[in-house]
Design an enzyme around this catalytic site. Structure first.
Site, mmCIF file in Angstrom:
data_model
loop_
_atom_site.group_PDB
_atom_site.id
_atom_site.type_symbol
_atom_site.label_atom_id
_atom_site.label_comp_id
_atom_site.label_asym_id
_atom_site.label_seq_id
_atom_site.Cartn_x
_atom_site.Cartn_y
_atom_site.Cartn_z
ATOM 1 N N CYS A 82 62.329 2.862 123.158
ATOM 2 C CA CYS A 82 61.984 4.286 123.128
ATOM 3 C C CYS A 82 61.976 4.865 124.543
ATOM 4 O O CYS A 82 61.406 4.262 125.461
ATOM 5 C CB CYS A 82 60.616 4.476 122.485
ATOM 6 N N CYS B 91 54.791 6.485 126.848
ATOM 7 C CA CYS B 91 53.410 6.403 126.363
ATOM 8 C C CYS B 91 52.774 5.103 126.858
ATOM 9 O O CYS B 91 53.283 4.008 126.582
ATOM 10 C CB CYS B 91 53.379 6.459 124.849
ATOM 11 N N CYS C 164 55.305 4.061 104.719
ATOM 12 C CA CYS C 164 55.538 4.802 105.960
ATOM 13 C C CYS C 164 56.638 4.131 106.769
ATOM 14 O O CYS C 164 56.578 2.923 107.014
ATOM 15 C CB CYS C 164 54.257 4.872 106.786
ATOM 16 N N CYS D 116 56.094 8.576 103.874
ATOM 17 C CA CYS D 116 55.742 9.207 105.149
ATOM 18 C C CYS D 116 56.710 8.690 106.209
ATOM 19 O O CYS D 116 57.124 7.530 106.160
ATOM 20 C CB CYS D 116 54.300 8.859 105.527
ATOM 21 N N CYS E 42 50.289 14.356 108.633
ATOM 22 C CA CYS E 42 49.501 13.178 108.981
ATOM 23 C C CYS E 42 49.368 13.174 110.500
ATOM 24 O O CYS E 42 50.364 13.019 111.216
ATOM 25 C CB CYS E 42 50.200 11.906 108.496
ATOM 26 N N ARG F 89 42.122 7.599 107.653
ATOM 27 C CA ARG F 89 42.741 6.277 107.541
ATOM 28 C C ARG F 89 42.239 5.323 108.629
ATOM 29 O O ARG F 89 42.390 5.592 109.821
ATOM 30 C CB ARG F 89 44.263 6.414 107.590
#
Length: 334
Positions: free
Chosen positions: A54, A58, A98, A130, A190, A262
């Site tokens: 990616c 982050c 998901c 999702c 979400c 969740r």
């Protein structure tokens, strides 16, 4: 019954967050009983359909190309692998599937088209689908909706000030813009966050404030504990104690009563007793399966035993969903 509010102040949320823990859990449990079915927990499965490489930086993520971790960049999984994983998840009791891809944003490639096909086919199984694919354009959000996507995950992660200290490759507003596009296309939102990254209580309170003052609360609010991975800038962060997770869950439950809260990453380090207190605090969803994207998750048999001991029942797909969010093919599958 507690009113649904989108006008919470930070001071109000701070008062809730700093309530003595047992009183806070009691208050959250009371709200939970007013708005949710007690003892009902949705079982979800998360699959990384495109792992690693990616371009985002982050600080918490082992999939970032900026960090030297054991996670290697891989091509997107073949459709048959994804469908097989969804079928196994459904057989194991999951009602929500998901799919996560380590992308900065939705791609204008055949990979995105394959995701659209997978959304349609898994929705036809009668499961909530999702996706978390990074930032979206209006056109991409519309295509996902047309394919039958039920929910889109795009976490705010933390408050804006702290976010800007752990991520430099995009802005907080980018997150909010994607959530707005998802909303505009009648896809369930979400969005939650991660604790244990070095943030303060005020940062956590700001996160809850930002979520609970949206024009509509997110239908789904994941509360994650950082899994510190070697090679990331946050590798030396200590494990998040269970009581911090319970405090965040309770605060989310009180301020967003109708949302699914969740209990997500970090559950693998919690005992059954600690998880039980999180359920009392208002959590009503967990993730099962071998992995949460790239990190270990709880064993399925352990979760089944926990459900039996605690008297928990699995929540069905699309329960209490807004009509505009439920795909027609899912209604037919029921």
């Amino acid at each position: 019954m507690a009113d649904l509010r989108t006008d919470w102040t930070k001071d109000e949320i701070s008062d809730i967050y700093h309530t003595p823990l047992m009183e806070l859990i009691y208050r959250a449990a009371t709200v939970h009983r007013e708005h949710q079915e007690t003892g009902e927990v949705q079982v979800c499965t998360l699959l990384s359909i495109k792992t690693g490489g990616c371009p985002e930086d982050c600080a918490y993520c082992p999939q970032s190309a900026h960090h030297d971790t054991d996670v290697e960049a891989e091509d997107m999984l073949e459709p048959k692998e994804i469908l097989s994983a969804a079928e196994r998840a459904k057989e194991a009791g999951s009602t929500r599937f998901c799919m996560g891809a380590a992308w900065r944003c939705g791609r204008e490639t055949k990979d995105f088209d394959q995701v659209l096909d997978m959304v349609s086919e898994i929705t036809d199984m009668g499961m909530e689908v999702c996706c978390t694919l990074g930032m979206l354009t209006d056109e991409q959000a519309a295509k996902l909706k047309e394919a039958g996507l039920y929910a889109y995950n795009h976490n705010l992660d933390s408050g804006e000030d702290f976010y800007n200290r752990i991520i430099s490759t995009r802005k907080y507003q980018d997150r909010l813009d994607t959530i707005e596009r998802v909303r505009k296309n009648d896809i369930s939102v979400c969005s939650g966050g991660i604790i244990g990254m070095g943030e303060t209580d005020d940062d956590r309170i700001e996160l809850i404030h930002n979520l609970s003052t949206m024009p509509e609360h997110p239908e789904s609010v994941p509360v994650n504990a950082l899994i510190a991975v070697e090679g990331t800038p946050l590798e030396d962060q200590p494990k998040v104690p269970w009581y911090d997770m319970a405090r965040m869950i309770a605060t989310a439950r009180i301020t967003m009563p109708d949302s699914m809260v969740r209990l997500s990453a970090g559950r693998v380090d919690m005992s059954m007793e600690e998880q039980a207190l999180c359920f009392m605090a208002g959590a009503n969803s967990i993730f099962t399966g071998e992995k949460l994207l790239t990190t270990d998750n709880n064993e399925l048999e352990e979760d089944k035993r926990m459900f039996e001991i605690l008297g928990l029942e699995p929540r069905e797909a699309f329960k209490d969903a807004k009509e505009k969010h439920v795909p027609e093919s899912a209604e037919a599958a029921e």
